[in-house]
Write a protein that holds these residues in place. Structure first.
Motif, PDB file in Angstrom:
ATOM      1  N   LEU B 140       1.081  -1.069   0.009  1.00 49.44           N
ATOM      2  CA  LEU B 140      -0.034   0.459  -0.097  1.00 49.44           C
ATOM      3  C   LEU B 140       0.969   1.280  -0.438  1.00 49.44           C
ATOM      4  CD1 LEU B 140      -2.906   0.464   0.664  1.00 49.44           C
ATOM      5  CD2 LEU B 140      -2.020   1.034   3.122  1.00 49.44           C
ATOM      6  N   SER B 141       0.484   2.061  -1.140  1.00 53.37           N
ATOM      7  CA  SER B 141       0.996   2.995  -1.303  1.00 53.37           C
ATOM      8  C   SER B 141       0.672   4.567   0.198  1.00 53.37           C
ATOM      9  CB  SER B 141       1.347   3.891  -2.202  1.00 53.37           C
ATOM     10  OG  SER B 141       1.682   5.741  -1.831  1.00 53.37           O
ATOM     11  N   LEU B 142       1.795   4.720   1.162  1.00 56.82           N
ATOM     12  CA  LEU B 142       1.205   6.364   2.215  1.00 56.82           C
ATOM     13  C   LEU B 142       0.097   6.822   2.105  1.00 56.82           C
ATOM     14  CD1 LEU B 142       1.702   6.492   4.685  1.00 56.82           C
ATOM     15  CD2 LEU B 142       3.123   7.793   4.622  1.00 56.82           C
ATOM     16  N   THR B 143       0.388   7.271   0.093  1.00 58.29           N
ATOM     17  CA  THR B 143      -0.095   8.793  -0.768  1.00 58.29           C
ATOM     18  C   THR B 143      -1.483   7.974  -1.152  1.00 58.29           C
ATOM     19  OG1 THR B 143       0.720   7.126  -3.101  1.00 58.29           O
ATOM     20  CG2 THR B 143       1.781   9.040  -1.562  1.00 58.29           C
ATOM     21  N   GLU B 144      -2.069   6.650  -0.949  1.00 58.68           N
ATOM     22  CA  GLU B 144      -3.416   6.328  -0.863  1.00 58.68           C
ATOM     23  C   GLU B 144      -4.244   6.898   0.112  1.00 58.68           C
ATOM     24  OE1 GLU B 144      -3.805   1.971  -2.883  1.00 58.68           O
ATOM     25  OE2 GLU B 144      -1.620   1.966  -2.587  1.00 58.68           O
ATOM     26  N   GLY B 145      -3.623   7.184   1.137  1.00 60.71           N
ATOM     27  CA  GLY B 145      -4.953   7.897   2.489  1.00 60.71           C
ATOM     28  C   GLY B 145      -4.339   6.494   3.453  1.00 60.71           C
ATOM     29  N   ASN B 165       4.069   1.372   1.595  1.00 57.99           N
ATOM     30  CA  ASN B 165       5.347   1.825   1.264  1.00 57.99           C
ATOM     31  C   ASN B 165       5.232   3.331   0.616  1.00 57.99           C
ATOM     32  OD1 ASN B 165       7.652   2.133  -0.530  1.00 57.99           O
ATOM     33  ND2 ASN B 165       6.316   1.262  -2.421  1.00 57.99           N
ATOM     34  N   LYS B 166       7.206   4.239   0.453  1.00 57.92           N
ATOM     35  CA  LYS B 166       6.464   5.612  -0.316  1.00 57.92           C
ATOM     36  C   LYS B 166       6.881   6.277   1.436  1.00 57.92           C
ATOM     37  CE  LYS B 166       4.839   4.782  -4.687  1.00 57.92           C
ATOM     38  NZ  LYS B 166       3.930   4.651  -6.062  1.00 57.92           N
ATOM     39  N   MET B 167       7.755   5.614   2.148  1.00 56.72           N
ATOM     40  CA  MET B 167       7.140   6.682   3.301  1.00 56.72           C
ATOM     41  C   MET B 167       8.237   7.492   3.375  1.00 56.72           C
ATOM     42  SD  MET B 167       5.492   5.343   6.055  1.00 56.72           S
ATOM     43  CE  MET B 167       6.309   5.607   7.545  1.00 56.72           C
ATOM     44  N   ASP B 168       9.296   7.887   2.611  1.00 54.76           N
ATOM     45  CA  ASP B 168       9.790   8.387   2.518  1.00 54.76           C
ATOM     46  C   ASP B 168       9.281   9.782   2.583  1.00 54.76           C
ATOM     47  OD1 ASP B 168       9.916   7.159  -0.448  1.00 54.76           O
ATOM     48  OD2 ASP B 168      10.617   9.372  -1.639  1.00 54.76           O
ATOM     49  N   LEU B 169       7.944   9.848   1.452  1.00 54.51           N
ATOM     50  CA  LEU B 169       6.961  10.934   0.781  1.00 54.51           C
ATOM     51  C   LEU B 169       6.048  11.319   2.284  1.00 54.51           C
ATOM     52  CD1 LEU B 169       6.029   9.522  -2.380  1.00 54.51           C
ATOM     53  CD2 LEU B 169       6.935  11.202  -1.764  1.00 54.51           C
ATOM     54  N   ALA B 170       5.980  11.082   3.487  1.00 50.17           N
ATOM     55  CA  ALA B 170       5.313  10.641   4.728  1.00 50.17           C
ATOM     56  C   ALA B 170       5.963  12.952   4.838  1.00 50.17           C
ATOM     57  CB  ALA B 170       5.688  10.211   6.295  1.00 50.17           C
ATOM     58  N   PRO B 171       6.315  13.790   4.779  1.00 56.66           N
ATOM     59  CA  PRO B 171       6.570  14.704   5.116  1.00 56.66           C
ATOM     60  C   PRO B 171       6.092  15.958   4.619  1.00 56.66           C
ATOM     61  CG  PRO B 171       9.155  14.184   5.167  1.00 56.66           C
ATOM     62  CD  PRO B 171       7.905  12.961   4.247  1.00 56.66           C
ATOM     63  N   PHE B 172       5.804  14.747   3.214  1.00 57.03           N
ATOM     64  CA  PHE B 172       4.547  16.249   2.569  1.00 57.03           C
ATOM     65  C   PHE B 172       2.766  15.675   1.928  1.00 57.03           C
ATOM     66  CE2 PHE B 172       9.168  14.893   0.799  1.00 57.03           C
ATOM     67  CZ  PHE B 172       9.266  15.858   0.816  1.00 57.03           C
ATOM     68  N   LEU B 173       2.549  15.247   3.025  1.00 53.09           N
ATOM     69  CA  LEU B 173       1.918  14.559   2.805  1.00 53.09           C
ATOM     70  C   LEU B 173       0.915  14.302   4.522  1.00 53.09           C
ATOM     71  CD1 LEU B 173       2.377  10.881   1.440  1.00 53.09           C
ATOM     72  CD2 LEU B 173       1.809  12.636   0.769  1.00 53.09           C
ATOM     73  N   SER B 174      -0.576  14.607   4.073  1.00 57.69           N
ATOM     74  CA  SER B 174      -1.437  14.598   5.837  1.00 57.69           C
ATOM     75  C   SER B 174      -2.203  13.177   5.558  1.00 57.69           C
ATOM     76  CB  SER B 174      -2.284  15.795   5.005  1.00 57.69           C
ATOM     77  OG  SER B 174      -3.224  16.018   4.639  1.00 57.69           O
ATOM     78  N   PRO B 177       1.152   7.553   9.249  1.00 60.89           N
ATOM     79  CA  PRO B 177       1.129   5.981   9.080  1.00 60.89           C
ATOM     80  C   PRO B 177      -0.189   4.859   9.452  1.00 60.89           C
ATOM     81  CG  PRO B 177       3.103   7.136   8.694  1.00 60.89           C
ATOM     82  CD  PRO B 177       1.629   8.346   8.828  1.00 60.89           C
ATOM     83  N   GLU B 178      -0.227   5.904  11.970  1.00 59.21           N
ATOM     84  CA  GLU B 178       0.021   5.259  12.785  1.00 59.21           C
ATOM     85  C   GLU B 178      -1.715   4.955  13.065  1.00 59.21           C
ATOM     86  OE1 GLU B 178       1.935   3.942  14.837  1.00 59.21           O
ATOM     87  OE2 GLU B 178       3.561   4.686  13.426  1.00 59.21           O
ATOM     88  N   ILE B 179      -2.338   6.056  11.563  1.00 61.51           N
ATOM     89  CA  ILE B 179      -4.193   5.356  11.834  1.00 61.51           C
ATOM     90  C   ILE B 179      -3.516   3.670  11.020  1.00 61.51           C
ATOM     91  CG2 ILE B 179      -5.671   6.502  10.429  1.00 61.51           C
ATOM     92  CD1 ILE B 179      -5.598   8.824  11.266  1.00 61.51           C
ATOM     93  N   ILE B 180      -3.313   4.716   9.814  1.00 62.99           N
ATOM     94  CA  ILE B 180      -3.246   2.665   8.493  1.00 62.99           C
ATOM     95  C   ILE B 180      -3.218   1.535   9.279  1.00 62.99           C
ATOM     96  CG2 ILE B 180      -2.692   2.272   6.800  1.00 62.99           C
ATOM     97  CD1 ILE B 180      -1.804   4.928   5.054  1.00 62.99           C
ATOM     98  N   LYS B 181      -1.750   1.968  10.269  1.00 61.85           N
ATOM     99  CA  LYS B 181      -1.828   0.563  10.590  1.00 61.85           C
ATOM    100  C   LYS B 181      -2.355   0.002  11.725  1.00 61.85           C
ATOM    101  CE  LYS B 181       3.414   1.786  11.577  1.00 61.85           C
ATOM    102  NZ  LYS B 181       4.523   2.092  12.083  1.00 61.85           N
ATOM    103  N   LYS B 182      -3.464   0.984  12.798  1.00 60.99           N
ATOM    104  CA  LYS B 182      -3.945   0.948  13.563  1.00 60.99           C
ATOM    105  C   LYS B 182      -5.938   0.734  12.903  1.00 60.99           C
ATOM    106  CE  LYS B 182      -7.072   3.818  15.993  1.00 60.99           C
ATOM    107  NZ  LYS B 182      -7.247   4.841  15.945  1.00 60.99           N
ATOM    108  N   GLU B 183      -5.932   1.271  12.075  1.00 59.22           N
ATOM    109  CA  GLU B 183      -6.760  -0.122  11.115  1.00 59.22           C
ATOM    110  C   GLU B 183      -7.370  -0.605  10.213  1.00 59.22           C
ATOM    111  OE1 GLU B 183     -10.118   1.681  11.265  1.00 59.22           O
ATOM    112  OE2 GLU B 183      -9.391   2.867  12.260  1.00 59.22           O
ATOM    113  N   ALA B 184      -5.923  -1.134  10.228  1.00 62.49           N
ATOM    114  CA  ALA B 184      -5.448  -2.383   9.475  1.00 62.49           C
ATOM    115  C   ALA B 184      -5.541  -3.590  10.395  1.00 62.49           C
ATOM    116  CB  ALA B 184      -4.044  -1.944   8.838  1.00 62.49           C
ATOM    117  N   GLN B 185      -5.123  -3.477  11.734  1.00 67.25           N
ATOM    118  CA  GLN B 185      -4.984  -4.900  12.528  1.00 67.25           C
ATOM    119  C   GLN B 185      -6.229  -4.575  13.232  1.00 67.25           C
ATOM    120  OE1 GLN B 185      -1.088  -3.240  14.420  1.00 67.25           O
ATOM    121  NE2 GLN B 185      -0.036  -4.666  13.225  1.00 67.25           N
ATOM    122  N   LYS B 186      -7.183  -3.324  12.679  1.00 66.44           N
ATOM    123  CA  LYS B 186      -8.126  -3.776  13.633  1.00 66.44           C
ATOM    124  C   LYS B 186      -9.188  -4.732  12.943  1.00 66.44           C
ATOM    125  CE  LYS B 186     -10.189  -0.089  14.635  1.00 66.44           C
ATOM    126  NZ  LYS B 186     -11.120   1.630  14.249  1.00 66.44           N
TER     127      LYS B 186
END
Lengths: 218, 218
Positions: B140-145, B165-174, B177-186
């Motif tokens: 999953l690309s971080l840019t997907e939201g 993937n694309k964690m290098d873009l994190a500083p430029f995105l709102s 990643p912690e929310i994605i992790k939490k929701e995925a593991q739910k």
């Protein structure tokens, strides 16, 4: 396999028949309908949000929101004070014309000028199912890379416009938007291309103006 | 509709039967097979490239490359001197076990330790088709939201690991990643999550080590 092919042909034929019925109802009510398709996270909802903000003083807008499950996007769009109908496909990877037919029956079409249909996030299957729309538009995020037109050609063939989103990330990517444009227009020479940034609002005005012109031909 | 449902059930049953046959052949030859799935542009090929560079001194690696058409990714992977078999689905939005069965017959399985299968770019349909693999991994690309686990839950349920993937873009995105992790593991509490940047190589070592451990259980 021949049984499978026969059933698939029947599915497409049944879908097209209902799509024609939808198109007739929409035309009768002077509703201009736009089917928005693209990968997950390519910016379909953001494009609808931005364009709605641009056009809602001039046009009465409604949205049919397609998702496998949930209503996250419908909730986002509700905040814009436009009417939103949620379709949950319950697993299916695309909308079909029969789902749209049901959704249309719950809208007051006489009062709507512009109806957005947000398809399920998928660069493949939605391209195969006509819904009765006047216009098909695809979103592609610049982050998806230069090779998408060559790898997923059907979507590029079926759409009238490509909204190339997340242009604000261009400085941080080794992706050349000019290559995407060139490859996309190789597949579909008539494809209109709008580079936009939904987060910054860049290019939304140009896209909205183009859309408004299309609607005026109804 | 009931005819359609019957045919779909038959398709799934036929697919599963051949998937079991593939699994048996792969086990007999001690080939550890990984099915890589995810949206277009989420980094499936890049993950295979990076992991192959990390592991190819220790393991003999091959790739089955699934695309609707063309061989762009196979050409990328060929440069790594690994054996690549191209499958063109000719429109189909996912690989199935029968395509894999054909592809396996053109590989010398006795010499292969690790076989990557790169599925068609699609966050929906590939999750429904077992191929005979030992492990299912999604990119999953971080840019997907942040909302992708809630909107496309089946893929998250079916996979053992999520490569974010694309964690290098994190500083430029709102996007958090912690929310994605939490929701995925739910959705899938056992899901292993690897934040990586395929362009910078961050996190690839951790992912490769985890994969190597999995393979040693074969």
């Amino acid at each position: 396999m021949s049984e499978k092919i026969k059933v698939i042909k029947k599915i497409f034929a049944a879908n097209e028949k209902i799509a024609e019925e939808n198109a007739a109802v929409l035309e009768e009510n002077q509703v201009f309908t736009v089917n928005i398709m693209g990968s997950p996270g390519s910016g379909k909802t953001s494009l609808i949000e931005n364009t709605t903000l641009n056009l809602k003083d001039k046009l009465k807008i409604a949205v049919i929101e397609g998702d496998i499950q949930g209503s996250l996007d419908a909730e986002r769009l509700n905040r814009l004070n436009v009417e939103v109908v949620q379709i949950n496909t319950g697993g299916a990877c695309h909308l079909n014309s029969s789902m749209i037919q049901s959704a249309l029956s719950s809208l007051n079409l006489k009062t709507i000028d512009l109806l957005f249909i947000e398809n399920v996030g998928n660069l493949v299957c939605p391209a195969e199912f006509l819904l009765g729309e006047r216009l098909r538009i695809m979103t592609l995020s610049l982050t998806e890379g230069e090779d998408k037109p060559q790898k997923y050609p059907l979507m590029f063939t079926k759409c009238e416009a490509l909204v190339l989103n997340k242009m604000d990330l261009a400085p941080f990517l080794s992706v050349n938007p000019e290559i995407i444009k060139k490859e996309a227009q190789k597949i579909n020479p008539k494809l209109e291309i709008f580079p936009v940034s939904c987060t910054r609002g860049d290019g939304i005005k140009e896209f909205s103006e183009w859309l408004k012109k299309k609607i005026s031909t109804l």
